[in-house]
Design a protein around this motif. Structure first.
Motif, PDB file in Angstrom:
ATOM      1  N   THR A  23       0.830  -1.198   0.000  1.00  0.00           N
ATOM      2  CA  THR A  23       0.000   0.000   0.000  1.00  0.00           C
ATOM      3  C   THR A  23       0.866   1.251   0.000  1.00  0.00           C
ATOM      4  N   TRP A  24       1.920   1.247   0.802  1.00  0.00           N
ATOM      5  CA  TRP A  24       2.824   2.390   0.848  1.00  0.00           C
ATOM      6  C   TRP A  24       3.519   2.587  -0.495  1.00  0.00           C
ATOM      7  N   ARG A  25       3.903   1.483  -1.133  1.00  0.00           N
ATOM      8  CA  ARG A  25       4.680   1.568  -2.370  1.00  0.00           C
ATOM      9  C   ARG A  25       3.808   1.879  -3.585  1.00  0.00           C
ATOM     10  N   PHE A  26       2.665   1.193  -3.736  1.00  0.00           N
ATOM     11  CA  PHE A  26       1.881   1.289  -4.959  1.00  0.00           C
ATOM     12  C   PHE A  26       0.492   1.883  -4.783  1.00  0.00           C
ATOM     13  N   GLY A  27      -0.004   1.941  -3.560  1.00  0.00           N
ATOM     14  CA  GLY A  27      -1.392   2.321  -3.335  1.00  0.00           C
ATOM     15  C   GLY A  27      -1.676   3.804  -3.392  1.00  0.00           C
ATOM     16  N   LYS A  28      -2.825   4.125  -3.971  1.00  0.00           N
ATOM     17  CA  LYS A  28      -3.323   5.500  -3.977  1.00  0.00           C
ATOM     18  C   LYS A  28      -4.645   5.473  -3.220  1.00  0.00           C
ATOM     19  N   SER A  29      -4.734   6.264  -2.167  1.00  0.00           N
ATOM     20  CA  SER A  29      -5.946   6.285  -1.359  1.00  0.00           C
ATOM     21  C   SER A  29      -7.114   6.820  -2.178  1.00  0.00           C
ATOM     22  N   VAL A  30      -8.229   6.100  -2.119  1.00  0.00           N
ATOM     23  CA  VAL A  30      -9.417   6.482  -2.878  1.00  0.00           C
ATOM     24  C   VAL A  30     -10.493   7.031  -1.949  1.00  0.00           C
ATOM     25  N   GLY A  31     -10.571   6.490  -0.755  1.00  0.00           N
ATOM     26  CA  GLY A  31     -11.585   6.975   0.178  1.00  0.00           C
ATOM     27  C   GLY A  31     -11.725   6.080   1.386  1.00  0.00           C
ATOM     28  N   GLU A  32     -12.708   6.428   2.200  1.00  0.00           N
ATOM     29  CA  GLU A  32     -12.987   5.700   3.428  1.00  0.00           C
ATOM     30  C   GLU A  32     -14.493   5.623   3.600  1.00  0.00           C
ATOM     31  N   ASP A  33     -14.976   4.506   4.135  1.00  0.00           N
ATOM     32  CA  ASP A  33     -16.419   4.373   4.344  1.00  0.00           C
ATOM     33  C   ASP A  33     -16.796   4.739   5.775  1.00  0.00           C
ATOM     34  N   GLN A  34     -18.075   4.603   6.102  1.00  0.00           N
ATOM     35  CA  GLN A  34     -18.562   5.010   7.416  1.00  0.00           C
ATOM     36  C   GLN A  34     -18.068   4.112   8.542  1.00  0.00           C
ATOM     37  N   PHE A  35     -17.517   2.935   8.209  1.00  0.00           N
ATOM     38  CA  PHE A  35     -17.004   2.025   9.226  1.00  0.00           C
ATOM     39  C   PHE A  35     -15.520   2.227   9.492  1.00  0.00           C
ATOM     40  N   GLY A  36     -14.867   3.104   8.727  1.00  0.00           N
ATOM     41  CA  GLY A  36     -13.447   3.352   8.896  1.00  0.00           C
ATOM     42  C   GLY A  36     -12.562   2.503   8.005  1.00  0.00           C
ATOM     43  N   ALA A  38     -10.516   1.621   4.769  1.00  0.00           N
ATOM     44  CA  ALA A  38      -9.832   2.467   3.790  1.00  0.00           C
ATOM     45  C   ALA A  38      -9.696   1.721   2.465  1.00  0.00           C
ATOM     46  N   TYR A  39      -9.942   2.421   1.358  1.00  0.00           N
ATOM     47  CA  TYR A  39      -9.923   1.818   0.026  1.00  0.00           C
ATOM     48  C   TYR A  39      -8.781   2.402  -0.796  1.00  0.00           C
ATOM     49  N   TYR A  40      -8.111   1.517  -1.541  1.00  0.00           N
ATOM     50  CA  TYR A  40      -6.936   1.901  -2.320  1.00  0.00           C
ATOM     51  C   TYR A  40      -7.017   1.290  -3.715  1.00  0.00           C
ATOM     52  N   GLU A  41      -6.259   1.884  -4.622  1.00  0.00           N
ATOM     53  CA  GLU A  41      -6.071   1.296  -5.935  1.00  0.00           C
ATOM     54  C   GLU A  41      -4.656   1.608  -6.403  1.00  0.00           C
ATOM     55  N   GLY A  42      -4.163   0.769  -7.307  1.00  0.00           N
ATOM     56  CA  GLY A  42      -2.825   0.968  -7.839  1.00  0.00           C
ATOM     57  C   GLY A  42      -2.319  -0.281  -8.508  1.00  0.00           C
ATOM     58  N   GLY A  43      -1.495  -0.119  -9.525  1.00  0.00           N
ATOM     59  CA  GLY A  43      -0.980  -1.258 -10.265  1.00  0.00           C
ATOM     60  C   GLY A  43      -2.064  -1.908 -11.099  1.00  0.00           C
ATOM     61  N   THR A  44      -1.740  -2.992 -11.753  1.00  0.00           N
ATOM     62  CA  THR A  44      -2.717  -3.730 -12.552  1.00  0.00           C
ATOM     63  C   THR A  44      -2.664  -5.203 -12.206  1.00  0.00           C
ATOM     64  N   ASN A  45      -3.793  -5.866 -12.382  1.00  0.00           N
ATOM     65  CA  ASN A  45      -3.834  -7.305 -12.153  1.00  0.00           C
ATOM     66  C   ASN A  45      -3.584  -8.037 -13.471  1.00  0.00           C
ATOM     67  N   SER A  46      -3.727  -9.345 -13.478  1.00  0.00           N
ATOM     68  CA  SER A  46      -3.435 -10.131 -14.678  1.00  0.00           C
ATOM     69  C   SER A  46      -4.419  -9.862 -15.821  1.00  0.00           C
ATOM     70  N   ASP A  47      -5.587  -9.317 -15.514  1.00  0.00           N
ATOM     71  CA  ASP A  47      -6.582  -8.988 -16.543  1.00  0.00           C
ATOM     72  C   ASP A  47      -6.377  -7.596 -17.119  1.00  0.00           C
ATOM     73  N   GLY A  48      -5.396  -6.876 -16.621  1.00  0.00           N
ATOM     74  CA  GLY A  48      -5.131  -5.526 -17.087  1.00  0.00           C
ATOM     75  C   GLY A  48      -5.971  -4.468 -16.397  1.00  0.00           C
ATOM     76  N   GLN A  49      -6.774  -4.850 -15.406  1.00  0.00           N
ATOM     77  CA  GLN A  49      -7.584  -3.890 -14.659  1.00  0.00           C
ATOM     78  C   GLN A  49      -6.765  -3.294 -13.525  1.00  0.00           C
ATOM     79  N   THR A  50      -7.137  -2.102 -13.111  1.00  0.00           N
ATOM     80  CA  THR A  50      -6.492  -1.487 -11.958  1.00  0.00           C
ATOM     81  C   THR A  50      -6.815  -2.318 -10.722  1.00  0.00           C
ATOM     82  N   ARG A  51      -5.793  -2.625  -9.940  1.00  0.00           N
ATOM     83  CA  ARG A  51      -5.987  -3.423  -8.738  1.00  0.00           C
ATOM     84  C   ARG A  51      -6.610  -2.552  -7.656  1.00  0.00           C
ATOM     85  N   ARG A  52      -7.626  -3.078  -6.983  1.00  0.00           N
ATOM     86  CA  ARG A  52      -8.315  -2.350  -5.914  1.00  0.00           C
ATOM     87  C   ARG A  52      -8.349  -3.226  -4.672  1.00  0.00           C
ATOM     88  N   TRP A  53      -8.176  -2.597  -3.496  1.00  0.00           N
ATOM     89  CA  TRP A  53      -8.221  -3.369  -2.270  1.00  0.00           C
ATOM     90  C   TRP A  53      -8.715  -2.503  -1.126  1.00  0.00           C
TER      91      TRP A  53
END
Length: 132
Positions: A23-36, A38-53
């Motif tokens: 997360t520190w190396r590749f993650g870009k913070s996208v937001g946070e929900d009401q439960f606290g 945290a959502y991130y995205e960065g890099g690509t997966n094997s399908d070529g989509q942006t990885r989200r976690w």
């Protein structure tokens, strides 16, 4: 020190050291929900989509992701709820913790763990009894 040990030895409580580094190396913070969470995205997966976690606040429970974030994290929508005025539809239920394994777990009618008595056998079925 305890936080380090928790992140080193557990995967179910927040994030591991590997996730923290990724997360520190590749993650870009996208937001946070009401439960606290945290959502991130960065890099690509094997399908070529942006990885989200998601990094859960506390215990990792997949059912704790609200409907708007669920759609975003599974690539159903491209815009995260933090970038739009998201309102859940009337048929979308609010979050309820997973009660499996607790006294509040769902017990269907006739369950041996339920409070109700099993229904009587009707004429179309006879219970098996061992022959002596």
């Amino acid at each position: 020190m305890m936080r380090f040990l928790t992140q080193f030895f557990t995967w179910w409580n927040g994030q591991t050291l590997g996730t923290r580094f990724n997360t520190w190396r590749f993650g870009k913070s996208v937001g946070e929900d009401q439960f606290g969470n945290a959502y991130y995205e960065g890099g690509t997966n094997s399908d070529g989509q942006t990885r989200r976690w998601v990094i859960y606040k506390g215990y990792s429970e997949a059912s704790a992701i609200p409907p708007g974030w669920h759609g975003w994290i599974h690539h159903r929508v491209d815009t995260p709820p933090s970038d739009e005025n998201y309102k859940p539809r009337e048929w979308q239920k609010p979050y309820q913790a997973n009660m499996t394994g607790t006294a509040a777990a769902y017990r269907p009618k006739g369950s041996i763990l339920g409070q109700d008595r099993r229904p009587q056998v009707t004429g179309d079925y006879d219970a098996w009894t061992p022959s002596a």
